[in-house]
Motif scaffolding. Structure first.
Motif, mmCIF file in Angstrom:
data_model
loop_
_atom_site.group_PDB
_atom_site.id
_atom_site.type_symbol
_atom_site.label_atom_id
_atom_site.label_comp_id
_atom_site.label_asym_id
_atom_site.label_seq_id
_atom_site.Cartn_x
_atom_site.Cartn_y
_atom_site.Cartn_z
ATOM 1 N N ALA A 88 0.832 -1.203 0.000
ATOM 2 C CA ALA A 88 0.000 0.000 0.000
ATOM 3 C C ALA A 88 0.865 1.251 0.000
ATOM 4 C CB ALA A 88 -0.912 -0.004 1.225
ATOM 5 N N GLY A 89 0.364 2.289 -0.646
ATOM 6 C CA GLY A 89 1.072 3.558 -0.664
ATOM 7 C C GLY A 89 1.015 4.218 -2.019
ATOM 8 N N TYR A 90 1.905 5.165 -2.199
ATOM 9 C CA TYR A 90 1.947 5.973 -3.414
ATOM 10 C C TYR A 90 3.183 5.579 -4.209
ATOM 11 C CZ TYR A 90 1.073 10.148 -6.204
ATOM 12 O OH TYR A 90 0.787 11.004 -7.227
ATOM 13 N N TRP A 91 3.003 5.236 -5.485
ATOM 14 C CA TRP A 91 4.058 4.669 -6.305
ATOM 15 C C TRP A 91 4.206 5.433 -7.619
ATOM 16 C CZ3 TRP A 91 6.907 0.744 -4.310
ATOM 17 C CH2 TRP A 91 6.373 0.081 -3.205
ATOM 18 N N ALA A 92 5.423 5.458 -8.130
ATOM 19 C CA ALA A 92 5.710 5.980 -9.466
ATOM 20 C C ALA A 92 5.957 4.773 -10.366
ATOM 21 C CB ALA A 92 6.941 6.880 -9.435
ATOM 22 N N LEU A 93 5.168 4.658 -11.419
ATOM 23 C CA LEU A 93 5.308 3.572 -12.377
ATOM 24 C C LEU A 93 5.988 4.127 -13.622
ATOM 25 C CD1 LEU A 93 2.885 0.814 -13.308
ATOM 26 C CD2 LEU A 93 3.718 2.269 -15.126
ATOM 27 N N THR A 94 7.052 3.480 -14.046
ATOM 28 C CA THR A 94 7.749 3.915 -15.257
ATOM 29 C C THR A 94 7.924 2.734 -16.195
ATOM 30 O OG1 THR A 94 9.892 3.567 -14.192
ATOM 31 C CG2 THR A 94 9.011 5.800 -14.158
ATOM 32 N N PHE A 98 2.872 -7.799 -10.415
ATOM 33 C CA PHE A 98 4.189 -7.289 -10.064
ATOM 34 C C PHE A 98 4.849 -8.197 -9.041
ATOM 35 C CE2 PHE A 98 1.912 -3.649 -11.608
ATOM 36 C CZ PHE A 98 2.862 -2.899 -12.288
ATOM 37 N N ARG A 99 6.185 -8.258 -9.100
ATOM 38 C CA ARG A 99 6.963 -8.983 -8.100
ATOM 39 C C ARG A 99 7.885 -7.985 -7.400
ATOM 40 N NH1 ARG A 99 8.994 -11.612 -12.876
ATOM 41 N NH2 ARG A 99 10.625 -10.304 -13.732
ATOM 42 N N ARG A 100 8.122 -8.232 -6.141
ATOM 43 C CA ARG A 100 8.960 -7.337 -5.346
ATOM 44 C C ARG A 100 10.425 -7.540 -5.718
ATOM 45 N NH1 ARG A 100 8.714 -6.814 1.207
ATOM 46 N NH2 ARG A 100 9.663 -4.759 1.295
ATOM 47 N N THR A 101 11.130 -6.437 -5.948
ATOM 48 C CA THR A 101 12.555 -6.515 -6.276
ATOM 49 C C THR A 101 13.425 -5.876 -5.202
ATOM 50 O OG1 THR A 101 12.407 -4.466 -7.564
ATOM 51 C CG2 THR A 101 12.150 -6.553 -8.772
ATOM 52 N N ALA A 152 10.479 -1.286 -4.146
ATOM 53 C CA ALA A 152 10.469 -1.414 -5.606
ATOM 54 C C ALA A 152 9.808 -2.723 -6.044
ATOM 55 C CB ALA A 152 11.889 -1.340 -6.152
ATOM 56 N N PHE A 153 9.087 -2.630 -7.146
ATOM 57 C CA PHE A 153 8.462 -3.784 -7.773
ATOM 58 C C PHE A 153 8.737 -3.730 -9.266
ATOM 59 C CE2 PHE A 153 5.999 -3.275 -3.935
ATOM 60 C CZ PHE A 153 5.703 -4.568 -3.548
ATOM 61 N N GLY A 209 8.469 -7.676 -17.025
ATOM 62 C CA GLY A 209 9.654 -6.832 -17.045
ATOM 63 C C GLY A 209 9.507 -5.523 -17.804
ATOM 64 N N ARG A 210 8.297 -5.161 -18.188
ATOM 65 C CA ARG A 210 8.109 -3.944 -18.986
ATOM 66 C C ARG A 210 7.983 -2.672 -18.145
ATOM 67 N NH1 ARG A 210 3.649 -2.965 -23.751
ATOM 68 N NH2 ARG A 210 4.453 -0.943 -24.324
ATOM 69 N N TYR A 211 7.528 -2.800 -16.901
ATOM 70 C CA TYR A 211 7.293 -1.637 -16.042
ATOM 71 C C TYR A 211 7.956 -1.841 -14.687
ATOM 72 C CZ TYR A 211 3.672 -0.801 -19.495
ATOM 73 O OH TYR A 211 3.013 -0.615 -20.682
ATOM 74 N N ARG A 212 8.313 -0.717 -14.064
ATOM 75 C CA ARG A 212 8.884 -0.733 -12.713
ATOM 76 C C ARG A 212 8.099 0.237 -11.836
ATOM 77 N NH1 ARG A 212 14.114 -1.371 -15.311
ATOM 78 N NH2 ARG A 212 14.553 -3.598 -15.124
ATOM 79 N N LEU A 213 7.995 -0.110 -10.566
ATOM 80 C CA LEU A 213 7.355 0.746 -9.569
ATOM 81 C C LEU A 213 8.384 1.082 -8.507
ATOM 82 C CD1 LEU A 213 3.945 -0.950 -8.730
ATOM 83 C CD2 LEU A 213 4.263 1.271 -9.747
#
Length: 112
Positions: A24-30, A89-92, A96-97, A102-106
């Motif tokens: 939970a929270g606020y994320w930047a997706l790129t 998504f998987r946790r990295t 970070a996720f 593998g196309r997007y990162r959070l």
């Protein structure tokens, strides 16, 4: 007498379902490679049976379809209005996720 046998061992170790506060929270997706980006808010509370997801400043139609989310083993899923999986998504890292394809990162985004 009947014997209870343990379930067959999986060839891959099972990860625990992540705690809600880890997702939970606020994320930047790129998009990997410097493409599109979005802001994604994942609620820590349940509203009408789901944990809401909200996108902001998002030009990615697939991400904009997300209405809720749920924690999974080692990550989480964004769900659409029909509860179908929009993205997984998987946790990295702790904050970070990565999308399973593998196309997007959070990454955790600061609140303004």
């Amino acid at each position: 007498m009947t014997a209870c046998a343990p379930p067959p061992a999986s060839s891959e170790p099972q990860e625990p379902v992540l705690a809600v506060d880890q997702v939970a929270g606020y994320w930047a997706l790129t998009e990997v490679g410097g493409g599109a980006q979005c802001e994604l808010a994942l609620a820590n509370l349940i509203v009408e049976g789901v944990r809401p997801a909200r996108t902001e400043n998002c030009g990615l139609p697939i991400v904009a379809k997300a209405r809720s989310w749920r924690a999974t083993e080692g990550g989480f899923q964004l769900l659409g209005a029909d509860d179908g999986v929009v993205m997984a998504f998987r946790r990295t890292d702790e904050d970070a996720f990565e999308e399973v394809a593998g196309r997007y990162r959070l990454t955790r985004a600061p609140l303004s």
